[in-house]
Design an enzyme around this catalytic site. Structure first.
Site, PDB file in Angstrom:
ATOM      1  N   GLN A  70       0.842  -1.205   0.000  1.00  0.00           N
ATOM      2  CA  GLN A  70       0.000   0.000   0.000  1.00  0.00           C
ATOM      3  C   GLN A  70       0.875   1.251   0.000  1.00  0.00           C
ATOM      4  OE1 GLN A  70      -3.335  -0.134   2.891  1.00  0.00           O
ATOM      5  NE2 GLN A  70      -2.775  -2.279   3.120  1.00  0.00           N
TER       6      GLN A  70
HETATM    7  N1  LIG Z   1      -6.902 -14.144 -10.617  1.00  0.00           N
HETATM    8  C1  LIG Z   1      -5.782 -14.061  -9.895  1.00  0.00           C
HETATM    9  N2  LIG Z   1      -5.821 -13.525  -8.654  1.00  0.00           N
HETATM   10  C2  LIG Z   1      -4.666 -13.465  -7.954  1.00  0.00           C
HETATM   11  C3  LIG Z   1      -3.425 -13.947  -8.472  1.00  0.00           C
HETATM   12  N3  LIG Z   1      -2.469 -13.732  -7.541  1.00  0.00           N
HETATM   13  C4  LIG Z   1      -3.086 -13.159  -6.494  1.00  0.00           C
HETATM   14  N4  LIG Z   1      -4.408 -12.994  -6.734  1.00  0.00           N
HETATM   15  C5  LIG Z   1      -5.409 -12.393  -5.833  1.00  0.00           C
HETATM   16  O1  LIG Z   1      -5.103 -11.016  -5.674  1.00  0.00           O
HETATM   17  C6  LIG Z   1      -5.467 -10.574  -4.363  1.00  0.00           C
HETATM   18  C7  LIG Z   1      -4.311  -9.892  -3.680  1.00  0.00           C
HETATM   19  O2  LIG Z   1      -3.290 -10.848  -3.435  1.00  0.00           O
HETATM   20  P1  LIG Z   1      -2.195 -10.652  -2.292  1.00  0.00           P
HETATM   21  O3  LIG Z   1      -1.230 -11.780  -2.422  1.00  0.00           O
HETATM   22  O4  LIG Z   1      -2.814 -10.437  -0.974  1.00  0.00           O
HETATM   23  O5  LIG Z   1      -1.520  -9.278  -2.777  1.00  0.00           O
HETATM   24  P2  LIG Z   1      -0.290  -8.495  -2.142  1.00  0.00           P
HETATM   25  O6  LIG Z   1       0.598  -8.118  -3.271  1.00  0.00           O
HETATM   26  O7  LIG Z   1       0.329  -9.313  -1.058  1.00  0.00           O
HETATM   27  O8  LIG Z   1      -0.978  -7.184  -1.538  1.00  0.00           O
HETATM   28  P3  LIG Z   1      -0.466  -6.246  -0.312  1.00  0.00           P
HETATM   29  O9  LIG Z   1      -0.178  -7.147   0.833  1.00  0.00           O
HETATM   30  O10 LIG Z   1      -1.576  -5.288  -0.035  1.00  0.00           O
HETATM   31  O11 LIG Z   1       0.763  -5.539  -0.803  1.00  0.00           O
HETATM   32  C8  LIG Z   1      -5.966 -11.820  -3.626  1.00  0.00           C
HETATM   33  O12 LIG Z   1      -7.369 -11.845  -3.707  1.00  0.00           O
HETATM   34  C9  LIG Z   1      -5.374 -12.972  -4.424  1.00  0.00           C
HETATM   35  O13 LIG Z   1      -6.118 -14.167  -4.353  1.00  0.00           O
HETATM   36  C10 LIG Z   1      -3.419 -14.509  -9.796  1.00  0.00           C
HETATM   37  O14 LIG Z   1      -2.407 -14.928 -10.358  1.00  0.00           O
HETATM   38  N5  LIG Z   1      -4.612 -14.519 -10.444  1.00  0.00           N
END
Ligand SMILES: Nc1nc2c(ncn2[C@@H]2O[C@H](COP(=O)(O)OP(=O)(O)OP(=O)(O)O)[C@@H](O)[C@H]2O)c(=O)[nH]1
Ligand SMILES: [Mg+2]
Length: 179
Positions: A70
């Site tokens: 974020q």
């Molecule tokens: N369709 C799809 N959704 C994905 C994929 N990878 C992650 N997501 C979804 O994207 C959303 C965010 O994923 P996170 O892994 O929490 O993202 P992050 O980068 O860690 O986010 P922050 O912790 O806020 O920085 C979740 O709902 C996941 O299930 C993908 O390859 N395909």
């Protein structure tokens, strides 16, 4: 003697490589971390601060730091850079609007002196979604070919199925072995 010992140390896979995973919120970083760790998709919520896990792949030990993406948390990324050999930048390939923000964060990060020797892997994640940009398109928009001081590679992937994730890690393993 020192060299021999360090080779033996490496042969037995005892060396730990620090890897920092960055990228905007919702890119999929935490999902990727737990795919690496458990080979399954976990339910995630936005990361506040960081997660850290030891991941072992092909007998190589990685200490993987997954940082919250974020906006308010990005200024803290640099506090994790000390002794970092490897950076993974994760991109939501459907997030066209914020690719310019990713680009800014990428180049700011690469200028940091603690990362002067780090290699960069970019994951073009969420390739399963309709309208996602290809790795080639993201590479063009981020102008990756202008990066001369760091080794870099871009890999298309889908964190939900795991597709492409290990190909990216394989590139990292080759970087480590070529050192
Ligand atoms: N369709 C799809 N959704 C994905 C994929 N990878 C992650 N997501 C979804 O994207 C959303 C965010 O994923 P996170 O892994 O929490 O993202 P992050 O980068 O860690 O986010 P922050 O912790 O806020 O920085 C979740 O709902 C996941 O299930 C993908 O390859 N395909
Ligand atoms: Mg997260």
């Amino acid at each position: 003697m020192g060299l021999l010992l360090s080779r033996l140390w490496r042969m037995f896979g005892n060396e730990e490589h620090k890897l920092v995973m960055v990228g905007l919120d919702n890119a999929g970083k935490t999902t990727i971390l737990y795919q690496f760790l458990m080979n399954e998709v976990v339910h995630t919520s936005p990361t506040i601060g960081s997660n850290v896990e030891e991941v072992v792949w092909r007998n190589i030990h990685f200490l993987v730091w997954d940082l919250g993406g974020q906006q308010s948390l990005r200024a803290a990324w640099s506090t994790y850079y000390t002794n970092t050999e490897l950076v993974i930048m994760v991109i939501d390939s459907t997030d066209r609007e914020r690719l310019a923000v990713t680009r800014e964060e990428l180049y700011r990060m690469l200028q940091h002196e603690d990362l002067s020797k780090a290699s960069l892997l970019v994951y073009a994640n969420k390739q399963d979604l309709k309208g996602s940009m290809s790795a080639a398109e993201i590479s063009r928009q981020l102008d990756l070919t202008s990066i001369k001081k760091h080794q870099w590679h871009i890999q298309a992937c889908c964190a939900l199925t795991g597709e492409g994730l290990y190909q990216g890690l394989e590139w990292i393993v080759q970087r480590i072995k070529n050192k």
